[in-house]
Design a protein around this motif. Structure first.
Motif, PDB file in Angstrom:
ATOM      1  N   VAL A  16       0.966  -1.109  -0.117  1.00 56.30           N
ATOM      2  CA  VAL A  16       0.003  -0.074   0.050  1.00 56.30           C
ATOM      3  C   VAL A  16       0.869   1.348  -0.006  1.00 56.30           C
ATOM      4  CG1 VAL A  16      -1.444   1.368   1.571  1.00 56.30           C
ATOM      5  CG2 VAL A  16      -2.017  -0.902   1.194  1.00 56.30           C
ATOM      6  N   VAL A  17       1.932   1.224   1.005  1.00 54.57           N
ATOM      7  CA  VAL A  17       2.786   2.325   0.969  1.00 54.57           C
ATOM      8  C   VAL A  17       3.394   2.642  -0.331  1.00 54.57           C
ATOM      9  CG1 VAL A  17       4.879   3.412   2.366  1.00 54.57           C
ATOM     10  CG2 VAL A  17       2.887   2.366   3.511  1.00 54.57           C
ATOM     11  N   ALA A  18       4.222   1.438  -0.891  1.00 51.32           N
ATOM     12  CA  ALA A  18       4.809   1.691  -2.180  1.00 51.32           C
ATOM     13  C   ALA A  18       4.114   2.080  -3.170  1.00 51.32           C
ATOM     14  CB  ALA A  18       5.425   0.327  -2.380  1.00 51.32           C
ATOM     15  N   LEU A  19       2.854   1.505  -3.434  1.00 47.01           N
ATOM     16  CA  LEU A  19       1.745   2.011  -4.529  1.00 47.01           C
ATOM     17  C   LEU A  19       1.442   3.312  -4.479  1.00 47.01           C
ATOM     18  CD1 LEU A  19      -0.499  -1.029  -4.989  1.00 47.01           C
ATOM     19  CD2 LEU A  19       1.286  -0.323  -6.686  1.00 47.01           C
ATOM     20  N   THR A  20       1.267   3.830  -2.949  1.00 46.15           N
ATOM     21  CA  THR A  20       0.853   5.330  -2.930  1.00 46.15           C
ATOM     22  C   THR A  20       1.827   6.027  -3.082  1.00 46.15           C
ATOM     23  OG1 THR A  20      -0.509   4.209  -1.282  1.00 46.15           O
ATOM     24  CG2 THR A  20      -0.271   6.692  -1.377  1.00 46.15           C
ATOM     25  N   LEU A  21       3.125   5.885  -2.785  1.00 47.13           N
ATOM     26  CA  LEU A  21       4.409   6.762  -2.909  1.00 47.13           C
ATOM     27  C   LEU A  21       4.478   7.011  -4.613  1.00 47.13           C
ATOM     28  CD1 LEU A  21       6.576   6.249   0.094  1.00 47.13           C
ATOM     29  CD2 LEU A  21       5.004   8.072  -0.272  1.00 47.13           C
ATOM     30  N   ALA A  22       4.490   5.673  -5.278  1.00 49.47           N
ATOM     31  CA  ALA A  22       4.632   5.786  -6.489  1.00 49.47           C
ATOM     32  C   ALA A  22       3.655   6.624  -7.311  1.00 49.47           C
ATOM     33  CB  ALA A  22       4.641   4.095  -7.087  1.00 49.47           C
ATOM     34  N   PHE A  23       2.674   6.573  -6.859  1.00 46.39           N
ATOM     35  CA  PHE A  23       1.322   7.331  -7.562  1.00 46.39           C
ATOM     36  C   PHE A  23       1.780   8.895  -7.373  1.00 46.39           C
ATOM     37  CE2 PHE A  23      -2.503   9.660  -6.381  1.00 46.39           C
ATOM     38  CZ  PHE A  23      -2.984   9.807  -7.627  1.00 46.39           C
ATOM     39  N   VAL A  24       2.010   9.297  -6.234  1.00 43.49           N
ATOM     40  CA  VAL A  24       2.372  10.555  -5.704  1.00 43.49           C
ATOM     41  C   VAL A  24       3.614  11.139  -6.408  1.00 43.49           C
ATOM     42  CG1 VAL A  24       2.817  12.147  -3.643  1.00 43.49           C
ATOM     43  CG2 VAL A  24       1.275  10.579  -3.318  1.00 43.49           C
ATOM     44  N   THR A  25       4.454  10.226  -6.571  1.00 40.03           N
ATOM     45  CA  THR A  25       5.706  10.805  -7.293  1.00 40.03           C
ATOM     46  C   THR A  25       5.593  11.084  -8.736  1.00 40.03           C
ATOM     47  OG1 THR A  25       6.915   9.344  -5.671  1.00 40.03           O
ATOM     48  CG2 THR A  25       8.308  10.133  -7.533  1.00 40.03           C
ATOM     49  N   ILE A  26       4.779  10.235  -9.312  1.00 37.62           N
ATOM     50  CA  ILE A  26       4.597  10.287 -10.529  1.00 37.62           C
ATOM     51  C   ILE A  26       3.722  11.570 -10.789  1.00 37.62           C
ATOM     52  CG2 ILE A  26       3.147   9.154 -12.657  1.00 37.62           C
ATOM     53  CD1 ILE A  26       3.832   6.525 -11.631  1.00 37.62           C
ATOM     54  N   TRP A  27       2.742  11.642 -10.143  1.00 38.49           N
ATOM     55  CA  TRP A  27       1.900  12.853 -10.175  1.00 38.49           C
ATOM     56  C   TRP A  27       2.602  14.154  -9.701  1.00 38.49           C
ATOM     57  CZ3 TRP A  27      -4.002  12.890  -8.510  1.00 38.49           C
ATOM     58  CH2 TRP A  27      -4.448  13.937  -8.451  1.00 38.49           C
ATOM     59  N   GLY A  28       3.595  14.137  -8.823  1.00 38.39           N
ATOM     60  CA  GLY A  28       4.367  15.358  -8.490  1.00 38.39           C
ATOM     61  C   GLY A  28       5.488  15.562  -9.559  1.00 38.39           C
ATOM     62  N   MET A  29       6.010  14.786 -10.154  1.00 40.20           N
ATOM     63  CA  MET A  29       6.918  14.841 -11.080  1.00 40.20           C
ATOM     64  C   MET A  29       6.455  15.279 -12.301  1.00 40.20           C
ATOM     65  SD  MET A  29       9.422  11.604 -10.878  1.00 40.20           S
ATOM     66  CE  MET A  29      10.361  11.966 -12.302  1.00 40.20           C
ATOM     67  N   SER A  30       5.043  14.831 -12.870  1.00 35.67           N
ATOM     68  CA  SER A  30       4.329  15.665 -13.984  1.00 35.67           C
ATOM     69  C   SER A  30       3.998  16.939 -13.773  1.00 35.67           C
ATOM     70  CB  SER A  30       3.126  14.817 -14.400  1.00 35.67           C
ATOM     71  OG  SER A  30       2.291  14.757 -13.367  1.00 35.67           O
ATOM     72  N   SER A  31       3.632  17.371 -12.672  1.00 31.79           N
ATOM     73  CA  SER A  31       3.296  18.907 -12.187  1.00 31.79           C
ATOM     74  C   SER A  31       4.684  19.306 -11.947  1.00 31.79           C
ATOM     75  CB  SER A  31       2.768  18.907 -10.880  1.00 31.79           C
ATOM     76  OG  SER A  31       1.335  18.051 -10.982  1.00 31.79           O
ATOM     77  N   PHE A  32       5.829  19.021 -11.412  1.00 31.90           N
ATOM     78  CA  PHE A  32       7.039  19.646 -11.200  1.00 31.90           C
ATOM     79  C   PHE A  32       7.659  20.038 -12.365  1.00 31.90           C
ATOM     80  CE2 PHE A  32      11.332  20.444 -10.009  1.00 31.90           C
ATOM     81  CZ  PHE A  32      11.045  21.115  -8.728  1.00 31.90           C
ATOM     82  N   SER A  33       7.522  19.197 -13.596  1.00 37.07           N
ATOM     83  CA  SER A  33       8.369  19.390 -14.960  1.00 37.07           C
ATOM     84  C   SER A  33       7.616  20.976 -15.539  1.00 37.07           C
ATOM     85  CB  SER A  33       7.859  18.234 -15.681  1.00 37.07           C
ATOM     86  OG  SER A  33       6.402  18.220 -16.202  1.00 37.07           O
TER      87      SER A  33
END
Lengths: 134, 179
Positions: A16-33
């Protein structure tokens, strides 16, 4: 205490933690770019775009006023960042939030139905071209 | 069924109702005080969610049906105390509770998940539900950008609440009721 929490967790919890963090990282990176581009602030009141501030072009601190649902909302903008200086709300969360300069963290004032979104300049135009190519 | 057995069953049923009511009262008080003490994080909807530990206790003690009843009663009672019944904060709270309880009741029987995992999923569900509620009742679509931040905070608070519930559960898990 965190060690005890860690020791109690089962394999499913870690998934659960890994999937959640992966989701948040992808979302964050797409916004941060988008943050490295030229920035502008879009101010929405009740979903309507009422003000656009070209953040990248501002040289001096400038103040703006928009009519929020609870009364006037004073917005202050500097080079590449924007904040709510003053508003009428019970908790003043959007004033407390301070400066916003990232595209992934808008300033939201729910009682005033006001949202300040930092966006990459020209992002909408790029999207339009994408839809034509498809 | 003998007269003694029938009397024992009634007593156990009464004890369960009392425990349910006690936990509900505690959850309401905790949630009420949590609304009075805001966290120093300037993001709408962020809270520790201590009252959710009571919901988790109910889930592991009484199962799905009672958890839905407990959660709905908690939302209604706290909104009546704070004076927000049927106003926007009530609906946001209800949306959060529905998704949160939905996720917890679906996953709490999974053997791969501990109480901490279930609590984390409940906390994430609460954030997702509230953001969904803001879209419906306030129609501010930009709020969805907060979701990743809220989800990360939910992981932290959810694991803490799960651990707290794990410590509290054995205190209730006693067969001796009364004398």
């Amino acid at each position: 205490m965190w060690l005890k929490v860690w020791q109690t967790m089962k394999i499913g919890d870690f998934i659960v933690v890994a999937l959640t963090l992966a989701f948040v990282t992808i979302w964050g990176m797409s916004s941060f770019s988008q943050s490295s581009k030229q920035l502008e602030a879009h101010v929405f009141v009740e979903q309507a775009l009422v003000l656009t501030i070209p953040l990248s072009e501002i040289e001096e601190t400038t103040q703006y006023e928009v009519a929020g649902a609870n009364g006037p909302v004073i917005i202050e903008a500097q080079k590449n960042q924007v904040r709510v200086l003053q508003e009428r709300s019970p908790k003043h969360l959007c004033s407390i939030q301070g400066w916003a300069s990232q595209t992934f963290l808008p300033i939201v004032c729910l009682p005033n139905k006001t949202v300040i979104e930092v966006v990459a300049k020209g992002g909408e135009t790029e999207n339009e071209f994408d839809s034509v190519v498809r | 069924m003998s007269l003694t057995q029938s009397s024992d069953n009634k007593f156990i049923e009464l004890a369960k109702i009392s425990e349910f009511a006690l936990l509900l009262a505690m959850a309401c008080v905790i949630q009420f005080f949590e609304t009075l003490v805001p966290l120093p994080i300037p993001i709408p909807g962020v809270k520790i969610g201590l009252a959710n530990s009571m919901t988790i206790l109910i889930l592991y003690r009484y199962g799905r049906k009672r958890t839905w009843q407990f959660s709905f009663a908690r939302v209604v009672i706290v909104s009546l105390i704070t004076g927000s019944f049927l106003s926007v904060p009530f609906w946001l709270s209800l949306c959060g509770a529905i998704v949160s309880v939905g996720m917890m009741t679906t996953t709490y029987r999974f053997r791969a998940l501990s109480i901490i995992g279930v609590s984390m999923l409940g906390a994430i569900g609460h954030s997702v539900g509230q953001i969904f509620g803001v879209q419906i009742f306030l129609q501010i679509p930009q709020v969805i950008i907060y979701l990743p931040v809220l989800i990360v905070i939910s992981l932290i608070t959810g694991s803490l609440i799960g651990w707290l519930s794990l410590q509290l559960l054995p205190l209730l898990n006693t067969k001796k009721v009364g004398n």
